[in-house]
Structure formats: structure tokens, C-alpha cells
Scaffold this motif. Structure first.
Motif, mmCIF file in Angstrom:
data_model
loop_
_atom_site.group_PDB
_atom_site.id
_atom_site.type_symbol
_atom_site.label_atom_id
_atom_site.label_comp_id
_atom_site.label_asym_id
_atom_site.label_seq_id
_atom_site.Cartn_x
_atom_site.Cartn_y
_atom_site.Cartn_z
ATOM 1 N N MET A 1 0.841 -1.198 0.000
ATOM 2 C CA MET A 1 0.000 0.000 0.000
ATOM 3 C C MET A 1 0.872 1.242 0.000
ATOM 4 N N LEU A 2 0.452 2.297 -0.737
ATOM 5 C CA LEU A 2 1.185 3.553 -0.706
ATOM 6 C C LEU A 2 0.887 4.257 0.614
ATOM 7 N N ASN A 3 1.881 4.368 1.453
ATOM 8 C CA ASN A 3 1.679 4.907 2.795
ATOM 9 C C ASN A 3 2.126 6.360 2.868
ATOM 10 N N LEU A 4 1.170 7.268 2.798
ATOM 11 C CA LEU A 4 1.461 8.680 2.987
ATOM 12 C C LEU A 4 1.753 8.934 4.462
ATOM 13 N N LEU A 5 2.635 9.861 4.742
ATOM 14 C CA LEU A 5 2.949 10.184 6.132
ATOM 15 C C LEU A 5 1.682 10.593 6.885
ATOM 16 N N SER A 6 0.824 11.390 6.230
ATOM 17 C CA SER A 6 -0.387 11.876 6.889
ATOM 18 C C SER A 6 -1.306 10.739 7.312
ATOM 19 N N SER A 7 -1.416 9.693 6.480
ATOM 20 C CA SER A 7 -2.275 8.563 6.840
ATOM 21 C C SER A 7 -1.585 7.649 7.847
ATOM 22 N N TYR A 8 -0.271 7.494 7.717
ATOM 23 C CA TYR A 8 0.490 6.643 8.630
ATOM 24 C C TYR A 8 0.392 7.152 10.068
ATOM 25 N N ASP A 22 3.655 16.071 1.719
ATOM 26 C CA ASP A 22 3.234 14.839 2.377
ATOM 27 C C ASP A 22 3.863 13.656 1.639
ATOM 28 N N PRO A 23 4.977 13.116 2.125
ATOM 29 C CA PRO A 23 5.700 12.093 1.356
ATOM 30 C C PRO A 23 5.042 10.721 1.416
ATOM 31 N N ILE A 24 5.240 9.944 0.348
ATOM 32 C CA ILE A 24 4.894 8.521 0.370
ATOM 33 C C ILE A 24 6.075 7.811 1.009
ATOM 34 N N LEU A 25 5.833 7.117 2.101
ATOM 35 C CA LEU A 25 6.927 6.550 2.882
ATOM 36 C C LEU A 25 7.623 5.382 2.190
ATOM 37 N N ASP A 26 6.863 4.633 1.379
ATOM 38 C CA ASP A 26 7.436 3.415 0.808
ATOM 39 C C ASP A 26 7.788 3.540 -0.672
ATOM 40 N N LEU A 92 12.152 11.669 -2.419
ATOM 41 C CA LEU A 92 11.952 12.279 -3.726
ATOM 42 C C LEU A 92 12.849 11.604 -4.752
ATOM 43 N N GLY A 93 12.488 11.715 -6.021
ATOM 44 C CA GLY A 93 13.343 11.208 -7.085
ATOM 45 C C GLY A 93 12.550 10.483 -8.138
ATOM 46 N N TYR A 94 13.297 9.897 -9.061
ATOM 47 C CA TYR A 94 12.645 9.196 -10.162
ATOM 48 C C TYR A 94 12.991 7.726 -10.076
ATOM 49 N N SER A 95 12.553 7.102 -9.004
ATOM 50 C CA SER A 95 12.894 5.696 -8.776
ATOM 51 C C SER A 95 11.630 4.925 -8.441
ATOM 52 N N ASN A 96 11.504 3.704 -8.987
ATOM 53 C CA ASN A 96 10.396 2.828 -8.630
ATOM 54 C C ASN A 96 10.770 1.905 -7.476
ATOM 55 N N SER A 97 11.984 2.069 -6.963
ATOM 56 C CA SER A 97 12.435 1.223 -5.870
ATOM 57 C C SER A 97 12.275 1.955 -4.546
ATOM 58 N N LYS A 98 12.605 1.285 -3.477
ATOM 59 C CA LYS A 98 12.463 1.879 -2.157
ATOM 60 C C LYS A 98 13.511 2.952 -1.893
ATOM 61 N N ARG A 280 1.161 17.450 -12.860
ATOM 62 C CA ARG A 280 1.846 16.175 -13.088
ATOM 63 C C ARG A 280 0.954 14.994 -12.736
ATOM 64 N N GLY A 281 0.215 15.087 -11.626
ATOM 65 C CA GLY A 281 -0.723 14.037 -11.257
ATOM 66 C C GLY A 281 -0.211 13.044 -10.238
ATOM 67 N N ASP A 282 1.084 13.028 -9.965
ATOM 68 C CA ASP A 282 1.672 12.025 -9.082
ATOM 69 C C ASP A 282 1.194 12.190 -7.643
ATOM 70 N N TYR A 283 1.244 13.411 -7.140
ATOM 71 C CA TYR A 283 0.846 13.712 -5.766
ATOM 72 C C TYR A 283 -0.653 13.488 -5.591
ATOM 73 N N LEU A 284 -1.422 13.984 -6.574
ATOM 74 C CA LEU A 284 -2.871 13.839 -6.538
ATOM 75 C C LEU A 284 -3.262 12.366 -6.563
ATOM 76 N N ALA A 285 -2.557 11.578 -7.362
ATOM 77 C CA ALA A 285 -2.849 10.148 -7.460
ATOM 78 C C ALA A 285 -2.667 9.459 -6.114
ATOM 79 N N ALA A 286 -1.574 9.760 -5.442
ATOM 80 C CA ALA A 286 -1.311 9.138 -4.143
ATOM 81 C C ALA A 286 -2.351 9.559 -3.117
ATOM 82 N N LYS A 287 -2.714 10.841 -3.115
ATOM 83 C CA LYS A 287 -3.694 11.352 -2.158
ATOM 84 C C LYS A 287 -5.048 10.685 -2.347
#
Length: 420
Positions: A1-8, A22-26, A92-98, A280-287
């Protein structure tokens, strides 16, 4: 699951109100520290950070300027000062890894060697390093963001500590969480979590090796003329790396062109990125995706939990959410359809949010030898399903169905395929 700091931490919208990213932790988010935004920020901890970055680059430039040969003391000192491992704590960055990759020794040596030639040619401004993505292969805004983060890490830590204090992100309030030096340890990366204000961030371009070379070439007459004379119509067909090589050689041969670019760069400004509409849509998608499993659950019986049935159920749920709920916001920006990469990212955010509930693994852009498939769902080596996404506007629509996904199937040794 995409774990946002705010939800975590169950913070609600407190981070948004303070204009804290609000970063995605994973997973890394595809945004970067923009040095032009750093110059104008009013966030207390970062006032003066732009000058600090420039001072570091200026020192490196001075060392290269007085160096008389490669690997003398000044040259080696410049290389040691140009050491910028990725700051994983900022997510932050352009990585699909942890975790990300940072800058390796080979790339560092290449940049310093080229910078030395440019400085010897007569241009010693610290902004050379701001614009390094114009003339160095493998360098884009994400690499520059890593460089900046390393230089201003002290300021980032100070900002994080202040926000932690304001929001009571402490060991006392969250006794089950791990802390190190009053910083929350990211449970998915094992690194202290560092926060950033949204006003110094901007979108990370979609293409991995993108730099705005073509725009620069069209705006600077001397470059445009040089391109026309030397390369002509072939310019449009050149790979990005070859364009960067051309620019590097041009700057060394004609330093006044680089000086003109630097002057234009200095007076240029960039507006604050609007994370609420998020072009871009990335942040909105996670939220949006983060709350979907609870709001719109998928119900499957235990006997139905296979990679194919879960993947197909998620695809159908994605369809329903787009057509009947708010997920359509992820596919359009200002009434215009977003590109395929963003649609894929939106699907990943939604799918990942559901996969956790069924204990199904999902991987993005895995490559088993015949190119990267968009998504792979799997419970085991014997049970894997591939999902390939294409917009109907894609010129490769038919090829993707008849050939592309079939090649992926051979590489992944599966016949469970979904073309979405």
C-alpha cells in the motif's frame, strides 16, 4: 500500500495546511528541489540556502580554475567536494524502488572533467553546475536535486524538527514508532524521515533523461545557427545523450554562448508548483488512491485470490472509479488528457492501495529481458499476471496488444495477460 505520512500518523490535512510536502513513505515521489524556487523561498530555515549552494559550487570552480593538471591536489579536492550521495530521507526522485541511486564516481569524474574544460575556456560562474543537465549524459533535475539536498541537509533537518514539534511528531505521542535524534525513522526505508516545504519543490519531468535542450537551442540564436550549420535537420532525430555531447563541445569551443545562457538563466523565474491541481498528477494520485480501499472495497472470496483474479478485479475497479467516482481527476488536467506515463502512475497508486489487502505483490516496469512491462502482479513464481496499459491515442496501440505484451509474456513465463 502507498503509505502517505499523513495517513500513517493519522494527521488528517495538517501537513497540507502548513504547506509541507506529504511524502509517500514506501516509494519515491516524482518531484525535485528546484534551485530557482530555493532562491525566493520565505521558509525561515531555507532563507540563504541558495547562496550556500552557490558558495559550494563557486569553491569547486575556483579549485578547478587553479588546477594545472588532472589529479593534482586542487583537482582531487574539487572532486571530493563534488560528492553528493542521495538523501534518501526526503523520499523524492525518479525511482520505482524503495531507495534511489545517488551519483556514482564515474559520473562525478565526468562532470568535473567537463567543468574543468569549460572553466579553462573562460566561464567560471557557479551556475555552470546549475545547468549541468544541459551538457552531461545521465544528469537531469533529479540529480541536481540530490546535489542541492546534500548541500542544504542541515537546513532540511532544522525544518523537519520544527514541523515535528508543531505537529507533535514525537516518541511520546507515537511510542510504537522509531525515532533517531528526534526524527521519525521511515519504517519502510530505515532512514530518518526528512520533510520539505512545498514551495521549493517542482514536478520531475516524465522522461528519465529529459533536459530542456531543444527550448534552449530555439531561444539562443548562436546555438540555433550552430545546430543548423553543423547538424541541420538531423538534430530532431538525435538521442538526448548526443544532443548533450554537442552542447558540451559547443560550450568549450564557444564559451560566450554559455555565458549568454547563464545570464538568461539568472533572470528567469519559475512559479510555485500548485500541488492542489497537480498538473503532473503524481501527488494527486497518491492522495486520492490512499483512501480508496476503505471507501470502495473489493470483495473476493479466499478461493478467488490469485494474481489474475485480483489484477482483473483491480482493473474493473479502476474502470468503475474513473467512470463513476473521483479517479477521473487523475486522467485529466485542465480538461486535457494526461499522458500515458501519468495514467500508468495513477493506476499503480490505485492498484497498490488494493494489493495490500489481498497480499498480492505488484511491481512496476520490471524487465526480464524483452523490455519493461508496465505492471506485474504475483503471489509466487508460478502465479504472475502482466498488465500493459495503452491510451487509445497511442500509435503503438495494436502493436502493444499483438506483439509487445506477448514478448513480455515469454520473458515472464506466463500466459496471464491483461491489456488495459
Amino acid at each position: 500500500m502507498l503509505n502517505l505520512l499523513s495517513s500513517y500518523l493519522r494527521l488528517g490535512n495538517k501537513l497540507d495546511k502548513l504547506e509541507v510536502f506529504d511524502p509517500i513513505l514506501d516509494l519515491d515521489s516524482n518531484y525535485f528541489i528546484n534551485i530557482k524556487r530555493l532562491k525566493v523561498t520565505e521558509t525561515p530555515e531555507f532563507v540563504g540556502a541558495y547562496e550556500k549552494v552557490n558558495m559550494r559550487f563557486e569553491q569547486i570552480g575556483r579549485l578547478l580554475g587553479v588546477s594545472t593538471k588532472p589529479n593534482d591536489k586542487m583537482y582531487r579536492t574539487a572532486i571530493s567536494m563534488f560528492n553528493f550521495p542521495e538523501v534518501n530521507g526526503i523520499c523524492l526522485g525518479y525511482s520505482n524502488s524503495k531507495t534511489g541511486s545517488g551519483m556514482g564516481g564515474k559520473l562525478r569524474d565526468q562532470i568535473i572533467g567537463d567543468a574543468k574544460q569549460i572553466i579553462d575556456a573562460g566561464v567560471s560562474d557557479p551556475e555552470i553546475f546549475h545547468l549541468v543537465g544541459l551538457f552531461e549524459r545521465g544528469v537531469g533535475p533529479d540529480r541536481l536535486s540530490d546535489m542541492i539536498a546534500c548541500i542544504i541537509k542541515e537546513e532540511i533537518v532544522a525544518y523537519t524538527l520544527r514541523i515535528n514539534k508543531e505537529l507533535q511528531i514525537t516518541k511520546k505521542r507515537y511510542p510504537k514508532c522509531e525515532f533517531k535524534d528526534d526524527l521519525l525513522v521511515n519504517p519502510y526505508k530505515g532512514e530518518p524521515l526528512l520533510l520539505l516545504p512545498t514551495d521549493i519543490l517542482h514536478e520531475l519531468p516524465i522522461a528519465r533523461d529529459w533536459e530542456d535542450i531543444d527550448r534552449v537551442c530555439s531561444e539562443i540564436e548562436a546555438i540555433r545557427n550552430e545546430v543548423n550549420v553543423t547538424i541541420g535537420k538531423r538534430w530532431g532525430k538525435l538521442a538526448v545523450g548526443m544532443k548533450k555531447d554537442f552542447m558540451r563541445d559547443l560550450f568549450i569551443k564557444t564559451p560566450n554562448i554559455l555565458s549568454e545562457i547563464i545570464e538568461r538563466y539568472r533572470i528567469a523565474s519559475i512559479d510555485k508548483y500548485d500541488f492542489e491541481t497537480d498538473s503532473r498528477g503524481d501527488y494527486l494520485a497518491a492522495k486520492i488512491a490512499n483512501s480508496l480501499p476503505e471507501e470502495f472495497p473489493i470483495e473476493l472470496k479466499a478461493k478467488d485470490v490469485s494474481s489474475y483474479r485480483v489484477a482483473k478485479s483491480i482493473c474493473n475497479k479502476f474502470k468503475d472509479l474513473v467512470e463513476n467516482n473521483k479517479v477521473n481527476e487523475l486522467l485529466y488536467a485542465d480538461g486535457k488528457p494526461r499522458n500515458e506515463k501519468i495514467v500508468q502512475r495513477a493506476f499503480f497508486c490505485v492498484a497498490d492501495s488494493y494489493c495490500n489487502a489481498f497480499n498480492i505483490g505488484i511491481s512496476a516496469e520490471t524487465d526480464s529481458g524483452r523490455g519493461p512491462v508496465d505492471f506485474k502482479f504475483e503471489t509466487s513464481y508460478e502465479d504472475r499476471t502482466l498488465v500493459e496499459i495503452k491510451l487509445t491515442s497511442s500509435s503503438n496501440l495494436v502493436h502493444g496488444m499483438e506483439t509487445q505484451i506477448q514478448e513480455y509474456a515469454k520473458a515472464e513465463k506466463t500466459r496471464k495477460l491483461i491489456y488495459l
